[in-house]
Write a protein that holds these residues in place. Structure first.
Motif, PDB file in Angstrom:
ATOM      1  N   THR A 134     -15.154   8.715  -6.009  1.00 54.73           N
ATOM      2  CA  THR A 134     -14.017   9.193  -5.223  1.00 54.73           C
ATOM      3  C   THR A 134     -12.859   9.433  -6.173  1.00 54.73           C
ATOM      4  O   THR A 134     -12.295   8.478  -6.729  1.00 54.73           O
ATOM      5  N   LEU A 135     -12.526  10.695  -6.386  1.00 51.91           N
ATOM      6  CA  LEU A 135     -11.444  11.067  -7.298  1.00 51.91           C
ATOM      7  C   LEU A 135     -10.227  11.475  -6.463  1.00 51.91           C
ATOM      8  O   LEU A 135     -10.322  12.341  -5.604  1.00 51.91           O
ATOM      9  N   LEU A 136      -9.115  10.841  -6.729  1.00 54.29           N
ATOM     10  CA  LEU A 136      -7.913  11.045  -5.934  1.00 54.29           C
ATOM     11  C   LEU A 136      -7.006  12.106  -6.538  1.00 54.29           C
ATOM     12  O   LEU A 136      -6.980  12.294  -7.762  1.00 54.29           O
ATOM     13  N   THR A 137      -6.268  12.787  -5.684  1.00 58.10           N
ATOM     14  CA  THR A 137      -5.173  13.617  -6.163  1.00 58.10           C
ATOM     15  C   THR A 137      -4.000  12.699  -6.492  1.00 58.10           C
ATOM     16  O   THR A 137      -3.955  11.532  -6.080  1.00 58.10           O
ATOM     17  N   LEU A 138      -3.031  13.232  -7.232  1.00 56.61           N
ATOM     18  CA  LEU A 138      -1.850  12.444  -7.539  1.00 56.61           C
ATOM     19  C   LEU A 138      -1.101  12.076  -6.257  1.00 56.61           C
ATOM     20  O   LEU A 138      -0.546  10.980  -6.143  1.00 56.61           O
ATOM     21  N   ASP A 139      -1.108  12.979  -5.274  1.00 58.44           N
ATOM     22  CA  ASP A 139      -0.474  12.663  -3.988  1.00 58.44           C
ATOM     23  C   ASP A 139      -1.188  11.504  -3.291  1.00 58.44           C
ATOM     24  O   ASP A 139      -0.543  10.651  -2.656  1.00 58.44           O
ATOM     25  N   GLU A 140      -2.513  11.452  -3.392  1.00 54.74           N
ATOM     26  CA  GLU A 140      -3.254  10.348  -2.774  1.00 54.74           C
ATOM     27  C   GLU A 140      -3.016   9.041  -3.511  1.00 54.74           C
ATOM     28  O   GLU A 140      -2.979   7.967  -2.892  1.00 54.74           O
ATOM     29  N   VAL A 141      -2.850   9.115  -4.823  1.00 55.58           N
ATOM     30  CA  VAL A 141      -2.477   7.921  -5.579  1.00 55.58           C
ATOM     31  C   VAL A 141      -1.134   7.405  -5.083  1.00 55.58           C
ATOM     32  O   VAL A 141      -0.948   6.201  -4.851  1.00 55.58           O
TER      33      VAL A 141
ATOM     34  N   GLU B  23      -9.817   7.792 -10.492  1.00 56.80           N
ATOM     35  CA  GLU B  23     -10.967   7.308  -9.722  1.00 56.80           C
ATOM     36  C   GLU B  23     -10.485   6.184  -8.806  1.00 56.80           C
ATOM     37  O   GLU B  23      -9.789   5.253  -9.235  1.00 56.80           O
ATOM     38  N   ALA B  24     -10.820   6.270  -7.523  1.00 58.44           N
ATOM     39  CA  ALA B  24     -10.188   5.444  -6.503  1.00 58.44           C
ATOM     40  C   ALA B  24     -10.308   3.943  -6.782  1.00 58.44           C
ATOM     41  O   ALA B  24      -9.325   3.207  -6.638  1.00 58.44           O
ATOM     42  N   GLU B  25     -11.481   3.480  -7.167  1.00 58.25           N
ATOM     43  CA  GLU B  25     -11.656   2.048  -7.357  1.00 58.25           C
ATOM     44  C   GLU B  25     -10.805   1.536  -8.514  1.00 58.25           C
ATOM     45  O   GLU B  25     -10.209   0.454  -8.446  1.00 58.25           O
ATOM     46  N   ARG B  26     -10.731   2.335  -9.561  1.00 67.56           N
ATOM     47  CA  ARG B  26      -9.907   1.918 -10.696  1.00 67.56           C
ATOM     48  C   ARG B  26      -8.415   1.959 -10.350  1.00 67.56           C
ATOM     49  O   ARG B  26      -7.654   1.082 -10.757  1.00 67.56           O
ATOM     50  N   VAL B  27      -8.011   2.993  -9.598  1.00 62.91           N
ATOM     51  CA  VAL B  27      -6.611   3.056  -9.167  1.00 62.91           C
ATOM     52  C   VAL B  27      -6.262   1.804  -8.355  1.00 62.91           C
ATOM     53  O   VAL B  27      -5.193   1.208  -8.525  1.00 62.91           O
ATOM     54  N   LEU B  28      -7.177   1.406  -7.476  1.00 63.26           N
ATOM     55  CA  LEU B  28      -6.940   0.224  -6.646  1.00 63.26           C
ATOM     56  C   LEU B  28      -6.862  -1.042  -7.492  1.00 63.26           C
ATOM     57  O   LEU B  28      -5.881  -1.790  -7.424  1.00 63.26           O
ATOM     58  N   GLN B  29      -7.912  -1.285  -8.276  1.00 68.88           N
ATOM     59  CA  GLN B  29      -8.016  -2.557  -8.979  1.00 68.88           C
ATOM     60  C   GLN B  29      -7.063  -2.656 -10.169  1.00 68.88           C
ATOM     61  O   GLN B  29      -6.374  -3.665 -10.353  1.00 68.88           O
ATOM     62  N   GLU B  30      -7.045  -1.594 -10.984  1.00 72.79           N
ATOM     63  CA  GLU B  30      -6.294  -1.639 -12.238  1.00 72.79           C
ATOM     64  C   GLU B  30      -4.908  -1.014 -12.134  1.00 72.79           C
ATOM     65  O   GLU B  30      -4.156  -1.008 -13.103  1.00 72.79           O
ATOM     66  N   GLY B  31      -4.604  -0.463 -10.968  1.00 73.19           N
ATOM     67  CA  GLY B  31      -3.288   0.105 -10.756  1.00 73.19           C
ATOM     68  C   GLY B  31      -2.522  -0.659  -9.700  1.00 73.19           C
ATOM     69  O   GLY B  31      -1.590  -1.409  -9.984  1.00 73.19           O
ATOM     70  N   VAL B  32      -2.940  -0.492  -8.440  1.00 73.77           N
ATOM     71  CA  VAL B  32      -2.241  -1.102  -7.310  1.00 73.77           C
ATOM     72  C   VAL B  32      -2.256  -2.627  -7.404  1.00 73.77           C
ATOM     73  O   VAL B  32      -1.194  -3.283  -7.351  1.00 73.77           O
TER      74      VAL B  32
END
Length: 693
Positions: free
Chosen positions: A468-475, A371-380
């Motif tokens: 917003t659900l990202l593909t692994l490529d978008e991650v 999920e885009a927001e989590r990838v941003l906040q808790e990943g990137v």
């Protein structure tokens, strides 16, 4: 009659681009800026910059660092501010009005730049300092500034005679217009070729979120009750891996490959051949055999030969790996009730079948965990905090250039403010394809400015209320572009010329590629890869399968990239005489790919010429090799992090201080040796991409 100062004051009162900044970090007041403000602001900025340069060259005293280099570094601030403000918008929200301004502006900008780069009096002053460099009492950054300014002006043609300079200026203006036309044509054709589907059954295999995005894209175009699949910048499309309908896959890929080559007003065939011819003519005027020779002479590669040697070394093993992968895909197809020969639009779909068979892994099913927001906040952001100590706070009170663009304030570990980061995630018809980073404000101790950097992606936007659900490529793309952003945020230099990502083109991708490392790092992945509905972490066995399959399909991925890199080199290695002949673009591409053994019809080049924006409208002409060139450094750096404990503040501080933090103020390979303790080795790259026996 009013004075110049009074005139400027009057213009500033009416034009926010000419007024002193009022927002934090000198963020432009986009809410107050209208399209009609841009051209008057540019004209005023051109005049101001020219006056500043004249003040330097009119000085009667002999050149010193203080009377030449310092005022040169303080000059052009207004123009830089206006240009960065405008070009941020022209790439990310290019309405018809903005496009018209960019077309009118392109030759004006080229002419003004040439007036500075080719100024004989300015060049004499800098050359004088360069010739006396050993006798001058300068620090390391000042010495390098003199060296780079001299080298860049000489490379631009400052040493030519007046007649040659006049010819060069005409070439540069024409090229600026053509590259702008190429980009405009591509944006329009990409929008025109978006594929419309009448029945959701034709999109079987897409997730609910993907269908929602397609329905929303149709609704945005007034096509309620239909579905629209917009095209990505590169040849392939993420949906090709999951669409079960072969005809739908073919329609999408055919539309993608047709861009800029269908005839009519959006056709880029004649545009790109003119660009190639004029670039070759300019290279000859500047004393080089080809545009590729001209470009690489001032990069870390040094020559086209070095680039060609690397590409050829990698192409053979990549092509053989792709052939083995193709055989595995064909075996799957041959086992179906109605077998057929594998074609390009089938590759991604059957790759996922082989991946499922060999690794029991369905990557398309992983989207709920990204999920885009989590990838941003808790990943990137999380990885950046763990590595560098920086933190991020969203500034909802600050407006960027588009409602979708979000503004974050960035703080150092000691809570001192560092700069602003702007994220513009979603695709739209006014945004050019692909993903990129750019600066709106650059850091400089001399000017007292802090960085404002932007990341743009092109993720389909779902309907309101849907995640917003990202593909692994978008991650991967999000982590990659944020690596560029960190480079822009962390570069800490005195002189604006070295600010942010102003490094050699074939080095600039290195920091962004390194940042991709943290995607799979256990403490990062466990933090962000959580199911959007249940919050459950990505299962451990799936993580292990992702690791096991990292080298899977690398034959295809490496081949499509190398094919595009070779096309770029082939076009830009033409001499002026060769480029002046009539060239059939399709035949030229076919011959170039055959020459390097990457002419497999099932593995199309990542970009064909008519939509190769990186090299015909972006800054990568004769430089698309930069990604693989930088990946040599990247893969070697990943090995260093693994050997030294991974995601630690000590490692982050070393990487930030010795590499990211120097910006362009040091030779990049010297900076790498300072960080790594030696030159990079190629073996980690070969291992990563499966290019070893």
């Amino acid at each position: 009659m009013c004075s110049g100062a009074a005139r400027l004051t009057d213009m500033a009162n009416a034009n926010p681009l000419l007024s002193p900044p009022t927002l934090p970090y000198d963020l432009p007041d986009y809410a107050a800026i209208e399209p009609e403000h841009y051209l008057p602001a540019f004209r005023e900025a051109f005049a101001a910059h020219s006056a500043e340069i004249s003040a330097i060259t009119r000085a009667r005293s002999m050149p010193t660092f203080e009377n030449t280099m310092l005022p040169l570094e303080t000059s052009g601030k207004l123009l830089g501010d206006v240009a960065r403000t405008f070009y941020t918008v022209s790439s990310a929200d290019a309405t018809a009005e903005i496009q018209a301004i960019e077309e009118e502006l392109a030759p004006l900008m080229a002419a003004h730049q040439d007036s500075i780069d080719l100024d004989s009096a300015l060049f004499w002053r800098i050359r004088t300092l360069h010739d006396q460099l050993e006798a001058l009492d300068l620090d390391a950054e000042q010495r390098y500034l003199v060296q780079r300014r001299f080298r860049e002006m000489a490379h631009a043609g400052a040493g030519l005679d007046d007649a040659a300079k006049q010819e060069l200026t005409a070439l540069n203006q024409r090229l600026s217009t053509l590259t702008t036309t190429f980009e405009k044509n591509l944006l329009r054709d990409t929008n025109d070729l978006a594929v419309v589907f009448e029945d959701a059954a034709e999109l079987d295999g897409l997730s609910d979120g993907e269908l929602s995005a397609a329905a929303q894209a149709a609704a945005d175009r007034g096509l309620d009750g239909k579905w629209v699949v917009t095209l990505t910048l590169f040849t392939g499309h993420p949906y090709l891996s999951s669409l079960t309908n072969r005809t739908s896959r073919k329609r999408i890929l055919d539309a993608s490959r047709a861009r800029g080559s269908r005839g009519g007003e959006n056709d880029n065939t004649a545009v790109l051949t003119q660009i190639v011819r004029l670039r070759a003519e300019r290279a000859r005027l500047l004393g080089y055999d080809s545009h590729a020779a001209y470009v690489t002479a001032d990069e870390t590669a040094g020559s086209p030969g070095a680039v060609h040697d690397l590409l050829r070394r990698l192409a053979g093993p990549a092509a053989r790996n792709a052939e083995r992968e193709q055989a595995a895909l064909q075996a799957i197809i041959d086992g179906e009730p109605e077998p057929f020969p594998l074609e390009a639009h089938d590759w991604a779909f059957y790759t996922e079948k082989v991946r499922a068979a060999q690794y029991d892994l369905d990557r398309s099913a992983l989207r709920p965990w990204f999920e885009a927001e989590r990838v941003l906040q808790e990943g990137v952001f999380h990885a950046a905090t763990a590595l560098y100590g920086v933190t991020f706070t969203e500034r909802r009170d600050l407006r960027a250039y588009h409602p979708d663009a979000r503004v974050f304030e960035v703080f150092n570990a000691d809570s001192a403010p560092l700069g602003l980061f702007i994220l513009d995630l979603y695709t739209r018809d006014t945004k050019r394809g692909g993903a990129w980073m750019n600066s709106i404000v650059s850091q400089s101790r001399l000017r007292g400015t802090a960085p404002v950097v932007v990341n743009n992606l092109n993720v389909p936007k779902p309907a309101a209320g849907r995640p917003t659900l990202l593909t692994l490529d978008e991650v991967t793309t999000l982590f990659h572009e944020f690596g560029h952003a960190l480079h822009g945020l962390f570069a800490t230099v005195t002189y604006p010329h070295f600010a942010g990502t102003n490094v050699f083109r074939d080095f600039v991708e290195f920091p962004s590629q390194v940042n991709e490392m943290w995607i799979y790092w256990p403490e990062v992945l466990d933090n962000y890869a959580r199911h959007a509905e249940t919050g459950e972490p990505l299962p451990r066995d799936v993580v292990e399968k992702l690791h096991a399959s990292e080298a899977f399909n690398q034959g295809f991925a490496t081949s499509e990239y190398l094919a595009a890199s070779w096309l770029d080199q082939a076009w830009h290695s033409l001499t002026a005489e060769e480029a002046a002949s009539e060239i059939d673009v399709v035949a030229f591409e076919r011959a170039a790919l055959a020459d390097i053994g990457l002419d497999n019809p099932a593995v199309p080049t990542r970009y064909s010429s008519t939509y190769f924006a990186h090299v015909f409208s972006g800054g990568y002409s004769a430089g698309y090799y930069s990604y693989i060139w930088s990946e040599v450094l990247d893969a070697d750096t990943v090995e260093w992090f693994r050997e030294n404990g991974g995601l630690t503040r000590a490692n982050g501080d070393r990487f930030r201080t010795r590499l990211l933090g120097v910006g362009g103020s040091k030779d990049p390979l010297a900076a790498y040796r300072d960080f790594r303790g030696r030159d990079a080795e190629i073996q980690p790259l070969l291992d990563r991409r499966g290019l070893v026996a």
